[in-house]
Motif scaffolding. Structure first.
Motif, PDB file in Angstrom:
ATOM      1  N   GLN A  21       0.819  -1.213   0.000  1.00 22.67           N
ATOM      2  CA  GLN A  21       0.000   0.000   0.000  1.00 22.67           C
ATOM      3  C   GLN A  21       0.853   1.262   0.000  1.00 22.67           C
ATOM      4  O   GLN A  21       1.806   1.397   0.774  1.00 22.67           O
ATOM      5  N   ASP A  22       0.520   2.191  -0.901  1.00 23.63           N
ATOM      6  CA  ASP A  22       1.068   3.557  -0.887  1.00 23.63           C
ATOM      7  C   ASP A  22       2.592   3.586  -1.003  1.00 23.63           C
ATOM      8  O   ASP A  22       3.268   4.392  -0.349  1.00 23.63           O
ATOM      9  N   ASN A  23       3.143   2.724  -1.852  1.00 25.63           N
ATOM     10  CA  ASN A  23       4.580   2.724  -2.100  1.00 25.63           C
ATOM     11  C   ASN A  23       4.881   3.366  -3.451  1.00 25.63           C
ATOM     12  O   ASN A  23       4.036   3.432  -4.344  1.00 25.63           O
ATOM     13  N   HIS A  24       6.127   3.805  -3.624  1.00 24.12           N
ATOM     14  CA  HIS A  24       6.598   4.322  -4.901  1.00 24.12           C
ATOM     15  C   HIS A  24       7.735   3.421  -5.382  1.00 24.12           C
ATOM     16  O   HIS A  24       8.745   3.266  -4.689  1.00 24.12           O
ATOM     17  N   VAL A  25       7.560   2.809  -6.571  1.00 21.79           N
ATOM     18  CA  VAL A  25       8.568   1.905  -7.126  1.00 21.79           C
ATOM     19  C   VAL A  25       8.874   2.357  -8.549  1.00 21.79           C
ATOM     20  O   VAL A  25       7.960   2.527  -9.360  1.00 21.79           O
ATOM     21  N   SER A  26      10.150   2.510  -8.855  1.00 20.79           N
ATOM     22  CA  SER A  26      10.493   2.992 -10.196  1.00 20.79           C
ATOM     23  C   SER A  26      11.815   2.395 -10.670  1.00 20.79           C
ATOM     24  O   SER A  26      12.675   2.006  -9.882  1.00 20.79           O
TER      25      SER A  26
ATOM     26  N   ASN B  51      -0.482   2.387  -4.928  1.00 24.39           N
ATOM     27  CA  ASN B  51       0.943   2.475  -5.216  1.00 24.39           C
ATOM     28  C   ASN B  51       1.202   3.293  -6.480  1.00 24.39           C
ATOM     29  O   ASN B  51       0.356   3.384  -7.365  1.00 24.39           O
ATOM     30  N   ASP B  52       2.401   3.840  -6.576  1.00 22.38           N
ATOM     31  CA  ASP B  52       2.841   4.594  -7.746  1.00 22.38           C
ATOM     32  C   ASP B  52       3.995   3.830  -8.380  1.00 22.38           C
ATOM     33  O   ASP B  52       5.073   3.700  -7.778  1.00 22.38           O
ATOM     34  N   VAL B  53       3.776   3.294  -9.567  1.00 21.86           N
ATOM     35  CA  VAL B  53       4.771   2.474 -10.271  1.00 21.86           C
ATOM     36  C   VAL B  53       5.172   3.214 -11.541  1.00 21.86           C
ATOM     37  O   VAL B  53       4.328   3.491 -12.396  1.00 21.86           O
ATOM     38  N   GLN B  54       6.456   3.506 -11.684  1.00 26.12           N
ATOM     39  CA  GLN B  54       6.904   4.324 -12.811  1.00 26.12           C
ATOM     40  C   GLN B  54       8.129   3.715 -13.488  1.00 26.12           C
ATOM     41  O   GLN B  54       9.024   3.174 -12.826  1.00 26.12           O
ATOM     42  N   ASN B  55       8.133   3.834 -14.824  1.00 26.94           N
ATOM     43  CA  ASN B  55       9.320   3.559 -15.644  1.00 26.94           C
ATOM     44  C   ASN B  55       9.897   2.160 -15.443  1.00 26.94           C
ATOM     45  O   ASN B  55      11.119   1.976 -15.413  1.00 26.94           O
ATOM     46  N   ALA B  56       9.029   1.166 -15.321  1.00 29.03           N
ATOM     47  CA  ALA B  56       9.488  -0.218 -15.243  1.00 29.03           C
ATOM     48  C   ALA B  56       9.817  -0.719 -16.645  1.00 29.03           C
ATOM     49  O   ALA B  56       9.202  -0.311 -17.630  1.00 29.03           O
ATOM     50  N   LEU B  57      10.760  -1.626 -16.723  1.00 29.54           N
ATOM     51  CA  LEU B  57      11.081  -2.283 -17.979  1.00 29.54           C
ATOM     52  C   LEU B  57      10.319  -3.596 -18.063  1.00 29.54           C
ATOM     53  O   LEU B  57      10.447  -4.444 -17.185  1.00 29.54           O
ATOM     54  N   GLY B  58       9.520  -3.767 -19.100  1.00 26.69           N
ATOM     55  CA  GLY B  58       8.811  -5.028 -19.325  1.00 26.69           C
ATOM     56  C   GLY B  58       7.422  -5.063 -18.751  1.00 26.69           C
ATOM     57  O   GLY B  58       6.428  -5.083 -19.469  1.00 26.69           O
ATOM     58  N   VAL B  59       7.307  -5.059 -17.401  1.00 25.94           N
ATOM     59  CA  VAL B  59       6.014  -5.192 -16.725  1.00 25.94           C
ATOM     60  C   VAL B  59       5.995  -4.303 -15.475  1.00 25.94           C
ATOM     61  O   VAL B  59       6.976  -4.275 -14.714  1.00 25.94           O
TER      62      VAL B  59
ATOM     63  N   GLY C 200       2.760   4.060 -14.758  1.00 28.27           N
ATOM     64  CA  GLY C 200       3.082   4.875 -15.916  1.00 28.27           C
ATOM     65  C   GLY C 200       4.473   4.610 -16.466  1.00 28.27           C
ATOM     66  O   GLY C 200       5.392   4.225 -15.748  1.00 28.27           O
ATOM     67  N   GLY C 201       4.608   4.809 -17.764  1.00 26.55           N
ATOM     68  CA  GLY C 201       5.917   4.756 -18.401  1.00 26.55           C
ATOM     69  C   GLY C 201       6.532   3.377 -18.486  1.00 26.55           C
ATOM     70  O   GLY C 201       7.764   3.261 -18.592  1.00 26.55           O
ATOM     71  N   THR C 202       5.711   2.321 -18.473  1.00 23.91           N
ATOM     72  CA  THR C 202       6.262   0.965 -18.602  1.00 23.91           C
ATOM     73  C   THR C 202       6.748   0.749 -20.033  1.00 23.91           C
ATOM     74  O   THR C 202       6.016   0.977 -20.999  1.00 23.91           O
ATOM     75  N   ARG C 203       7.998   0.289 -20.162  1.00 25.47           N
ATOM     76  CA  ARG C 203       8.652   0.203 -21.470  1.00 25.47           C
ATOM     77  C   ARG C 203       8.764  -1.242 -21.945  1.00 25.47           C
ATOM     78  O   ARG C 203       8.970  -2.148 -21.134  1.00 25.47           O
ATOM     79  N   PRO C 204       8.648  -1.475 -23.245  1.00 23.92           N
ATOM     80  CA  PRO C 204       8.813  -2.844 -23.753  1.00 23.92           C
ATOM     81  C   PRO C 204      10.256  -3.316 -23.631  1.00 23.92           C
ATOM     82  O   PRO C 204      11.197  -2.563 -23.876  1.00 23.92           O
ATOM     83  N   ASP C 205      10.404  -4.576 -23.247  1.00 22.38           N
ATOM     84  CA  ASP C 205      11.724  -5.203 -23.129  1.00 22.38           C
ATOM     85  C   ASP C 205      11.969  -6.009 -24.402  1.00 22.38           C
ATOM     86  O   ASP C 205      11.844  -7.235 -24.416  1.00 22.38           O
ATOM     87  N   MET C 206      12.334  -5.336 -25.452  1.00 21.87           N
ATOM     88  CA  MET C 206      12.492  -5.987 -26.742  1.00 21.87           C
ATOM     89  C   MET C 206      13.654  -6.986 -26.735  1.00 21.87           C
ATOM     90  O   MET C 206      13.624  -8.008 -27.412  1.00 21.87           O
TER      91      MET C 206
END
Length: 270
Positions: free
Chosen positions: A168-173, A193-201, A219-225
């Protein structure tokens, strides 16, 4: 280590004092041990109930191991070592206002444990497989809580295996596998929670886990090509391998993809 010696000395003193005033048992009020400012070489061991409170500037280099129930650790910085805080086979453990950096395996690792973790800062992992918080193999114990923590970087920010956890209420980036990885038949509430700029998922619910995912910002989840894995194409939320994910009122923005289920998993929206 020095912590065990200090804790034992304080406990012995407490018993002596209480015995002189009527034999009140200190077990109902664990002794408080203050860790002085400066660098203390670990790994330190807590093997009996106590409150370990750091004075301003208290730093442990090399981690701490907790094997006793009813332990509180508060206001301490940890740096270096494989694991910053290791909790093994203990219940009612509280980790509050700690800062952890430079670990190579897990910043906080709980095995067969029930733990409350609040207001932590985890950053600067060493090595490509480093995790932030790992709570595993305690499904039959009282639920654990992770609240108000900030986790920057690492392979996974928060991961569960066969555990009952409220996140609950964490920030992970800035993670490279999953920001939140909820696996191996875990039962998890993921809220606010605030999840930002993860690679893949961003948020991953897998391996027959049941996940309630509500009121989060991803937000900002990027594809892991480079992985060649079609389940890692920048999804904000993934359910995988028979898992059940219930989602509601999440804000998903700037992700390559929104939410998807794979291999017999199911996502339902309220």
């Amino acid at each position: 280590g020095e912590l065990g010696s200090a804790g034992a000395a304080v406990a012995a003193a407490a018993v002596a004092v209480f015995a002189g005033v009527g034999g009140v048992a200190w077990a109902t009020q664990p002794p408080t041990v203050h860790l002085s400012a400066g660098i203390h070489q670990g790994p330190l061991l807590i093997d009996h109930s106590q409150k370990l409170i750091g004075d301003r500037g208290a730093v442990v280099r090399g981690g701490i191991v907790i094997t006793s129930d009813d332990v509180t650790v508060r206001n301490i910085a940890f740096t270096g070592g494989e694991i910053g805080i290791e909790i093994d086979g203990a219940e009612n453990v509280k980790i509050e206002h700690v800062r952890i950096s430079g670990t190579s395996l897990d910043a906080i690792q709980a095995r067969r444990a029930s733990v409350t973790i609040r207001d932590c800062l985890i950053h600067s992992p060493v090595g490509e497989y480093t995790q932030g918080i790992d709570i595993s193999f305690g499904f039959d114990l009282p639920p654990s809580l992770i609240e108000g923590c900030t986790i920057l970087g690492g392979r996974e920010g928060i991961v569960t295996h066969f555990a009952n956890v409220h996140i609950q209420d964490n920030h992970v980036s800035g993670t490279t596998l999953h920001a939140l990885g909820l696996t191996e038949m875990s039962m998890v509430m993921v809220e606010g929670n605030d999840v930002q700029n993860a690679l893949g998922v961003g948020i991953y619910c897998g391996d027959y886990s049941e996940c309630m995912i509500e009121d989060n910002v991803v937000g900002g989840t990027r594809p892991d090509m480079a992985s060649g894995d079609r389940t890692r194409l920048g999804y904000a939320i993934v359910a995988h391998s028979g898992a059940k994910a219930e989602i509601a009122d999440n804000e998903l923005s700037r992700n390559a993809s929104a939410a998807k289920a794979f291999l017999g998993a199911r996502i339902t929206a309220e």
